[in-house]
Design an enzyme around this catalytic site. Sequence first.
Site, PDB file in Angstrom:
ATOM      1  N   LYS A 103       4.904  -7.268   8.338  1.00  0.00           N
ATOM      2  CA  LYS A 103       5.814  -6.748   9.415  1.00  0.00           C
ATOM      3  C   LYS A 103       5.057  -5.688  10.183  1.00  0.00           C
ATOM      4  CE  LYS A 103       7.012  -5.977   5.354  1.00  0.00           C
ATOM      5  NZ  LYS A 103       7.886  -5.343   4.673  1.00  0.00           N
ATOM      6  N   LYS A 203      11.165  -4.150  11.566  1.00  0.00           N
ATOM      7  CA  LYS A 203      11.967  -5.434  11.595  1.00  0.00           C
ATOM      8  C   LYS A 203      12.890  -5.544  12.771  1.00  0.00           C
ATOM      9  CE  LYS A 203      11.315  -5.865   6.301  1.00  0.00           C
ATOM     10  NZ  LYS A 203      11.580  -5.386   5.317  1.00  0.00           N
TER      11      LYS A 203
HETATM   12  N1  LIG Z   1       6.508  -7.547  -1.575  1.00  0.00           N
HETATM   13  C1  LIG Z   1       7.624  -7.934  -0.961  1.00  0.00           C
HETATM   14  O1  LIG Z   1       8.627  -8.188  -1.501  1.00  0.00           O
HETATM   15  C2  LIG Z   1       7.207  -8.182   0.556  1.00  0.00           C
HETATM   16  C3  LIG Z   1       6.019  -8.075   1.142  1.00  0.00           C
HETATM   17  N2  LIG Z   1       5.810  -8.297   2.443  1.00  0.00           N
HETATM   18  C4  LIG Z   1       4.594  -8.066   3.122  1.00  0.00           C
HETATM   19  O2  LIG Z   1       3.590  -8.988   2.400  1.00  0.00           O
HETATM   20  C5  LIG Z   1       2.368  -8.349   2.362  1.00  0.00           C
HETATM   21  C6  LIG Z   1       1.735  -8.273   0.969  1.00  0.00           C
HETATM   22  O3  LIG Z   1       2.645  -7.739   0.320  1.00  0.00           O
HETATM   23  P1  LIG Z   1       2.519  -7.591  -1.454  1.00  0.00           P
HETATM   24  O4  LIG Z   1       2.290  -8.997  -1.949  1.00  0.00           O
HETATM   25  O5  LIG Z   1       3.757  -6.937  -1.787  1.00  0.00           O
HETATM   26  O6  LIG Z   1       1.170  -6.732  -1.574  1.00  0.00           O
HETATM   27  P2  LIG Z   1       0.083  -6.319  -2.979  1.00  0.00           P
HETATM   28  O7  LIG Z   1      -0.301  -4.840  -2.819  1.00  0.00           O
HETATM   29  O8  LIG Z   1       0.949  -6.694  -4.077  1.00  0.00           O
HETATM   30  O9  LIG Z   1      -0.997  -7.315  -2.596  1.00  0.00           O
HETATM   31  C7  LIG Z   1      -1.863  -7.091  -1.763  1.00  0.00           C
HETATM   32  C8  LIG Z   1      -3.178  -8.195  -2.134  1.00  0.00           C
HETATM   33  O10 LIG Z   1      -3.765  -8.127  -0.793  1.00  0.00           O
HETATM   34  C9  LIG Z   1      -5.342  -7.823  -1.335  1.00  0.00           C
HETATM   35  N3  LIG Z   1      -5.860  -6.940  -0.403  1.00  0.00           N
HETATM   36  C10 LIG Z   1      -5.268  -5.784   0.128  1.00  0.00           C
HETATM   37  N4  LIG Z   1      -6.170  -5.258   1.053  1.00  0.00           N
HETATM   38  C11 LIG Z   1      -7.262  -5.973   1.053  1.00  0.00           C
HETATM   39  C12 LIG Z   1      -8.484  -6.055   1.755  1.00  0.00           C
HETATM   40  N5  LIG Z   1      -8.841  -4.788   2.613  1.00  0.00           N
HETATM   41  N6  LIG Z   1      -9.454  -6.728   1.475  1.00  0.00           N
HETATM   42  C13 LIG Z   1      -9.134  -7.849   0.533  1.00  0.00           C
HETATM   43  N7  LIG Z   1      -8.101  -7.951  -0.145  1.00  0.00           N
HETATM   44  C14 LIG Z   1      -6.935  -6.923   0.067  1.00  0.00           C
HETATM   45  C15 LIG Z   1      -5.034  -7.253  -2.704  1.00  0.00           C
HETATM   46  O11 LIG Z   1      -6.001  -7.418  -3.592  1.00  0.00           O
HETATM   47  P3  LIG Z   1      -6.372  -7.036  -5.112  1.00  0.00           P
HETATM   48  O12 LIG Z   1      -5.333  -7.694  -5.800  1.00  0.00           O
HETATM   49  O13 LIG Z   1      -7.665  -7.252  -5.435  1.00  0.00           O
HETATM   50  O14 LIG Z   1      -6.028  -5.492  -5.044  1.00  0.00           O
HETATM   51  C16 LIG Z   1      -3.846  -7.895  -3.351  1.00  0.00           C
HETATM   52  O15 LIG Z   1      -4.402  -9.191  -3.996  1.00  0.00           O
HETATM   53  C17 LIG Z   1       2.391  -6.936   3.141  1.00  0.00           C
HETATM   54  O16 LIG Z   1       2.307  -7.065   4.306  1.00  0.00           O
HETATM   55  C18 LIG Z   1       3.885  -6.731   2.755  1.00  0.00           C
HETATM   56  O17 LIG Z   1       4.603  -5.734   3.599  1.00  0.00           O
HETATM   57  C19 LIG Z   1       6.897  -8.704   3.102  1.00  0.00           C
HETATM   58  C20 LIG Z   1       8.061  -9.151   2.541  1.00  0.00           C
HETATM   59  C21 LIG Z   1       8.455  -8.822   1.121  1.00  0.00           C
HETATM   60  N1  LIG Z   2       9.107  -3.267   1.270  1.00  0.00           N
HETATM   61  C1  LIG Z   2       9.926  -4.234   2.135  1.00  0.00           C
HETATM   62  C2  LIG Z   2       9.450  -5.564   1.503  1.00  0.00           C
HETATM   63  C3  LIG Z   2      10.193  -6.686   2.226  1.00  0.00           C
HETATM   64  O1  LIG Z   2      10.057  -6.509   3.575  1.00  0.00           O
HETATM   65  C4  LIG Z   2      11.587  -4.068   1.450  1.00  0.00           C
HETATM   66  O2  LIG Z   2      11.681  -3.143   0.482  1.00  0.00           O
HETATM   67  O3  LIG Z   2      12.241  -4.709   2.167  1.00  0.00           O
END
Ligand SMILES: NC(=O)C1=CN([C@@H]2O[C@H](COP(=O)(O)OP(=O)(O)OC[C@H]3O[C@@H](n4cnc5c(N)ncnc54)[C@H](OP(=O)(O)O)[C@@H]3O)[C@@H](O)[C@H]2O)C=CC1
Ligand SMILES: N[C@@H](CC=O)C(=O)O
EC number: 1.1.1.3
Length: 409
Positions: A103, A203
Amino acid sequence: MLNIGLLGLGTVGVGIVQILEERKDYLEKLIKKEINISKILVKDIEKIRDVEINRGKLTTDVHEIMEDNSIDVIIEVMGGLDKPYEYIKEALSRGKNVITANKAVVAKHLEELTDLARKNNKFFLYEASVGGGIPIIKPLQEQININEIQQIKGILNGTSNYILTKMVTDDLSFTEALEISQNLGYAEADPTDDIEGYDTRRKLRILSTIAFKDRINEDNISCYGINSISFKDIRNIKNMNCTIKLLGTAVLNHNRYYASVEPVILSQDSYLGKVDNAKNLVSFIGNMVGELRFFGEGAGRFPTANAVLSDLIDITTNTYPKVNLGMNVNLDNMNGLYKGKYYMRIDTKENIGDKIEKYIKDNGIIENMLEKQESIIFTTKSISKEKLERMAELFKIDKKDYFTARLEV
Ligand SMILES: NC(=O)C1=CN([C@@H]2O[C@H](COP(=O)(O)OP(=O)(O)OC[C@H]3O[C@@H](n4cnc5c(N)ncnc54)[C@H](OP(=O)(O)O)[C@@H]3O)[C@@H](O)[C@H]2O)C=CC1
Ligand SMILES: N[C@@H](CC=O)C(=O)O
């Protein structure tokens, strides 16, 4: 064969891999293609993952993914701002479809990326960026073709809702509840985004821009978070038979709108008051359809991955509604004129309680005094929130020493 380049293998990325594995046969029959995650961008290849993965697919070099012409779709779930923006732009420019849950990027670059996708005849979809697992962007895109949307309102952040729920129902402290929500994978990498209201604001910026057909920026949305809430506030709110939620609200009236993110005190029996834990509820009102409410898990691995994969199906089956962003209607922002009744607690130091009491009486602010000991706690008449901010500034009260919430009871 549908080849996917996955950027990120964290909470959401792992969910995507797991659902694709579990539903492989069904999905491949549905889209009439084999589905293959070709490469996955991560930061640390050696890290132990929550899913079994062919290590040969992991890379730290994004070029391996961008330059692979067999990759049709990029799914960005890495988080952050500049790098994902750069990667999404490059992917669209190279003729790849893009899905993101990010987002922060969508809020900052929605119009540009939507335009770029259109120019390249590709999809840029972001269902997971609002409301986690709740389908909201697509239904809204469908409804704006028939309706003038007059209001969007909702609980749009799972983390803050989880914290408030646990403080009200289980007497957990703010810090304890935040820690659990981080462990459950709800919180952003920097949870300030969740608790200061910035995530909700992003959002709301996305939803209101689509709904009102004009560019509503984050700057156009007033924003207050929940980080200074204390047990005293929770006790007072419960004494009122109420609960508290962080709400995003945007209202359009002819060519004028206001938009805010702020904590709101609601009756425990209200529909928003009953939305607990990491659940989100988003409602919008259209002049034809009336009010539509969308409720579900607002964060977490599988709900979010589910939203991402709904976009994937729409891309591969070409079933997404025509996107109609921004008609440049030049709406006027009326935030400055918005008034409401508020609850306010100020932890008074250096004996300024009497001065504050005099100030709120002299300036027609106070409706009821709730407490006047080491904190001064009161409810207000209908006023603009800026009036309370100005008072806090005047008495040099630190942000952590006061808390305000709008009363919607
Ligand atoms: N978690 C949630 O409930 C929700 C999340 N989102 C969005 O989804 C996205 C992902 O969230 P989430 O899965 O929780 O995040 P995480 O921090 O759990 O995962 C991020 C992943 O991206 C990789 N990564 C991060 N930066 C880099 C970089 N510079 N180069 C290469 N790889 C990178 C990390 O690698 P490594 O594993 O090696 O560290 C990791 O695997 C975010 O934008 C978040 O706002 C949206 C809705 C809900
Ligand atoms: N950090 C966010 C993840 C989903 O958008 C939340 O808590 O809602």
